[in-house]
Design a protein around this motif. Sequence first.
Motif, short mmCIF file in Angstrom:
data_model
loop_
_atom_site.label_atom_id
_atom_site.label_comp_id
_atom_site.label_asym_id
_atom_site.label_seq_id
_atom_site.Cartn_x
_atom_site.Cartn_y
_atom_site.Cartn_z
N VAL A 94 40.88 28.74 81.10
CA VAL A 94 41.88 28.58 81.58
C VAL A 94 43.13 27.75 81.32
CG1 VAL A 94 43.60 30.49 82.52
CG2 VAL A 94 40.62 30.89 82.16
N THR A 95 44.02 28.20 80.60
CA THR A 95 45.60 27.37 80.74
C THR A 95 46.67 27.65 80.67
OG1 THR A 95 46.91 25.73 79.67
CG2 THR A 95 46.18 27.39 78.51
N PRO A 96 47.81 27.36 81.30
CA PRO A 96 49.37 28.55 81.28
C PRO A 96 49.80 27.84 80.19
CG PRO A 96 49.47 26.05 82.68
CD PRO A 96 47.51 26.88 82.25
N LEU A 124 34.61 31.48 76.54
CA LEU A 124 35.30 32.16 76.99
C LEU A 124 36.96 31.68 76.96
CD1 LEU A 124 34.82 35.19 79.38
CD2 LEU A 124 37.13 34.25 78.41
N ALA A 125 37.60 31.46 76.39
CA ALA A 125 39.30 31.52 76.05
C ALA A 125 40.36 32.13 77.36
CB ALA A 125 39.87 31.09 75.23
N GLY A 126 41.10 31.73 78.41
CA GLY A 126 42.43 33.05 78.47
C GLY A 126 43.43 31.73 78.57
N ALA A 127 44.59 32.63 78.60
CA ALA A 127 45.89 32.05 79.27
C ALA A 127 46.86 32.93 79.62
CB ALA A 127 45.97 31.83 77.61
N VAL A 137 49.07 32.40 71.50
CA VAL A 137 48.62 31.31 72.31
C VAL A 137 47.46 31.26 71.65
CG1 VAL A 137 48.52 31.76 74.63
CG2 VAL A 137 48.93 29.16 73.34
N LEU A 138 46.83 32.10 72.23
CA LEU A 138 44.88 32.25 72.09
C LEU A 138 44.45 31.74 70.65
CD1 LEU A 138 44.49 35.38 74.55
CD2 LEU A 138 43.96 32.76 74.99
N GLU A 139 45.37 32.47 69.75
CA GLU A 139 44.81 32.98 68.47
C GLU A 139 45.08 31.11 67.66
OE1 GLU A 139 42.56 34.70 67.89
OE2 GLU A 139 42.84 35.69 69.80
N HIS A 140 46.45 30.74 67.85
CA HIS A 140 47.59 29.56 67.08
C HIS A 140 47.34 27.78 68.12
CE1 HIS A 140 50.81 28.28 69.54
NE2 HIS A 140 50.50 30.92 69.22
N ALA A 141 46.55 28.74 69.19
CA ALA A 141 46.22 26.94 69.92
C ALA A 141 44.55 27.13 70.41
CB ALA A 141 47.49 27.15 70.92
N LEU A 142 44.30 27.90 71.49
CA LEU A 142 43.61 27.57 72.06
C LEU A 142 41.33 27.30 71.03
CD1 LEU A 142 43.55 29.77 75.56
CD2 LEU A 142 43.81 27.14 75.07
#
Length: 234
Positions: A94-96, A124-127, A137-142
């Motif tokens: 998880v990232t800001p 599991l990715a979170g932001a 940002v979940l789709e184009h970065a993480l």
Amino acid sequence: MTLKLVAVSAGLSVPSSTRLLADRLTESVRGFLGELPGAGDTVAAPDGSDVEVRVVELRELAVAIANHLVTGFPSADLEEAIDAVTEADGLIAVTPVFSASYSGLFKSFFDLIDPDALTGKPVLAGATGGTPRHSLVLEHALRPLFAYLRAEVVPTAVYAASEDWGGNGDPLTDTLPTRITRAGRQLAQAMLANAKSPTAAAPAEPDLSALLSSVSPRRATGPDNAPLDPLPSA
């Protein structure tokens, strides 16, 4: 067998909405792996396995990460955190959102991990961010980051804007709990599937000599299947 669940939080403040999201996701995952414990970091999974949970706070490792980037030598705490991530059976990251992407601290930590160390690992990715407009940002970065690291990102990634934390319980507008539950279930299922599936053995090299010996030679024939006479020798 012990299943290891590791959550990486790149929040900078205390308290942090990023850490809060990481904690909620962790509770959801281990809730599906087994009963939520009243205390302690180990729970029993339905298949009898133990589940060990750890949270890695990158804020506490910021100086060590910077030193490692310029010297190539990790501190003991940073090395332990990297080992925890690479040895985990499931990872929550998880990232800001900073400047429409993950934070520099978040990226710097994963830059220190061997590109092959997360191959096949369920993630599991979170932001978190101040506005819903940053949810992509979940789709184009993480997702591209973890795709490069060959990890297996579960279908549901979770973004939490500031307004998501004050929901009124309406399932049509207050969707964060639903997304957390769905994502937690998917990561738990992926962890259990990986734990139950045996390691695929490398295919054996074919025995060419045995293969060739099993093939009987065929005599050349003409159009009417009559055998052809051998050519005379010169």
